[in-house]
Design a protein around this motif. Structure first.
Motif, short mmCIF file in Angstrom:
data_model
loop_
_atom_site.label_atom_id
_atom_site.label_comp_id
_atom_site.label_asym_id
_atom_site.label_seq_id
_atom_site.Cartn_x
_atom_site.Cartn_y
_atom_site.Cartn_z
N GLU A 48 0.83 -1.12 -0.01
CA GLU A 48 -0.10 -0.14 -0.04
C GLU A 48 0.80 1.31 0.07
OE1 GLU A 48 -3.86 1.49 2.50
OE2 GLU A 48 -2.33 0.84 3.67
N GLY A 49 0.52 2.24 -0.85
CA GLY A 49 1.16 3.42 -0.90
C GLY A 49 2.24 3.43 -1.89
N PRO A 53 -2.62 2.74 -4.23
CA PRO A 53 -2.74 4.12 -3.60
C PRO A 53 -3.64 3.70 -2.28
CG PRO A 53 -3.45 4.72 -5.64
CD PRO A 53 -3.46 3.48 -5.61
N GLN A 54 -3.28 4.41 -1.31
CA GLN A 54 -4.23 4.44 0.06
C GLN A 54 -5.53 4.85 -0.16
OE1 GLN A 54 -2.45 6.87 3.22
NE2 GLN A 54 -0.84 5.21 3.56
N GLY A 55 -6.39 3.85 0.27
CA GLY A 55 -8.04 4.21 -0.09
C GLY A 55 -8.07 3.26 -1.13
N THR A 56 -7.51 2.53 -1.84
CA THR A 56 -7.87 1.63 -2.98
C THR A 56 -8.94 0.64 -2.39
OG1 THR A 56 -5.89 1.86 -4.07
CG2 THR A 56 -7.40 -0.01 -4.54
N ALA A 128 2.10 -3.52 7.86
CA ALA A 128 1.59 -2.61 6.91
C ALA A 128 1.02 -3.39 5.64
CB ALA A 128 2.87 -1.82 6.12
#
Length: 326
Positions: A48-49, A53-56, A128
């Motif tokens: 992630e990131g 993207p974060q929020g995917t 993570a």
């Protein structure tokens, strides 16, 4: 907790295959490879990131984590069979994990089921948000596509269109929502989140393509890997790059060209074919619905060079995605 999550994954990704003797639930899976087939194995990790993207959406992460691996099998001309999944989840509440797993498994299964791919094992842990998938597929002995084998004069082709996923990522980074505008953003972001692995194309290219690679890190970077393996260079005509109407409608020509050359994440196939077979290959791939566009040729040397619409060589400073860039 861990075993409940594993049970949720198993229930939502069940796929019966006769060659799976023992799947999820023991210390190791037992499989029976078919006689007379070689096994192609690939693994990718998504963080992630970094890779999404974060929020995917969890369902999109599930789809993409499998798609990027199936694309590697496609580039080898292999048929998918089994997968292993290692999933690292942030330390959220149990109900958050359950909801994520349900949606993740839904997206994973939506891509796995049409290809009869069985999830046969894996692991879960805390940390993570990270997804690692290993896939296994079959290919007849001596029939696998590789990055080596291209010859001087072979033509370079790519499936589908290039640059859409990178453009979708830029829109997300700019704060554009998927439901904004006239559908262009939705299309480009969908191409980022749910790439289509070209498995049928890989099978069709056996004994026809001289070399093949999937476009994950950007056309110039990945074609560069093919060139290095084949001991050759390549010359690309930028004017021939296949780009979608959605990309060309959302960005100017220069940006669309840069996305196509260096963006990555489209998971199309880039391959080389002797000139005498190009028309035949293009006809067959057009019937499959994705098509293939000739974009250049293989030459003596060790560089990938790009010619603009005026016949001048472009100076390209960025070649593609760097997995270790800060």
């Amino acid at each position: 907790m861990e075993f409940r999550l594993i049970d949720r994954i198993r229930e939502r990704t069940a796929q019966g295959r006769e060659d799976v003797r023992l799947g999820i639930g023991d210390d190791a899976a037992l499989v029976a490879p078919p006689v007379g087939q070689e096994i192609a194995i690939a693994i990718d990790t998504l963080v992630e990131g970094v890779h999404f993207p974060q929020g995917t959406a969890a369902a999109d992460i599930g789809w993409k984590s499998l798609a990027v691996n199936l694309s590697d099998l496609a580039a080898m001309g292999a048929s998918p069979a089994w997968a292993l999944l290692a999933l690292t989840l942030p330390p959220h509440a149990a109900e958050c994990h359950a909801q994520f797993i349900d949606e993740f498994a839904k997206g994973f299964a939506q891509l796995a089921q049409p290809h009869r791919l069985a999830l046969i094992g894996g692991d879960t842990t805390r940390g993570a948000l990270t997804v690692s998938v290993a896939v296994h597929g079959f290919v007849p002995p001596g029939k696998a596509l590789t990055r080596a084998g291209a010859r001087v004069g072979d033509l370079v082709l790519v499936t589908g269109t290039l640059g859409d996923a990178a453009a979708g990522l830029q829109l997300l980074q700019q704060g554009v929502r998927i439901d904004e505008g006239d559908g262009r953003a939705a299309y480009l972001i969908e191409r980022l989140n749910r790439p289509t692995p070209r498995l049928a194309v890989g099978l069709a290219l056996r004994e026809r393509a001289s070399a093949c690679i999937d476009v994950s890190d950007g056309l110039l970077a990945d074609l560069g890997h093919l060139c290095a393996a084949s001991g050759l260079g390549a010359e690309i005509d930028a004017a021939l790059l296949p780009r979608s109407s959605m990309l060309l409608g959302a960005f100017d020509e220069a940006s669309a060209r840069d996305f196509a050359l260096t963006g990555g994440d489209d998971y199309e196939l880039c391959f080389t074919v002797p000139s005498a077979r190009v028309a035949e290959v293009q006809t067959d791939l057009a019937r499959m619905g994705c098509g293939a566009t000739r974009i250049g040729r293989m030459v003596e040397g060790d560089q990938v060079r790009v010619r603009d619409e005026h016949g001048q060589w472009l100076e390209v400073t960025r070649r593609g995605w760097d997995h270790f860039a800060p």
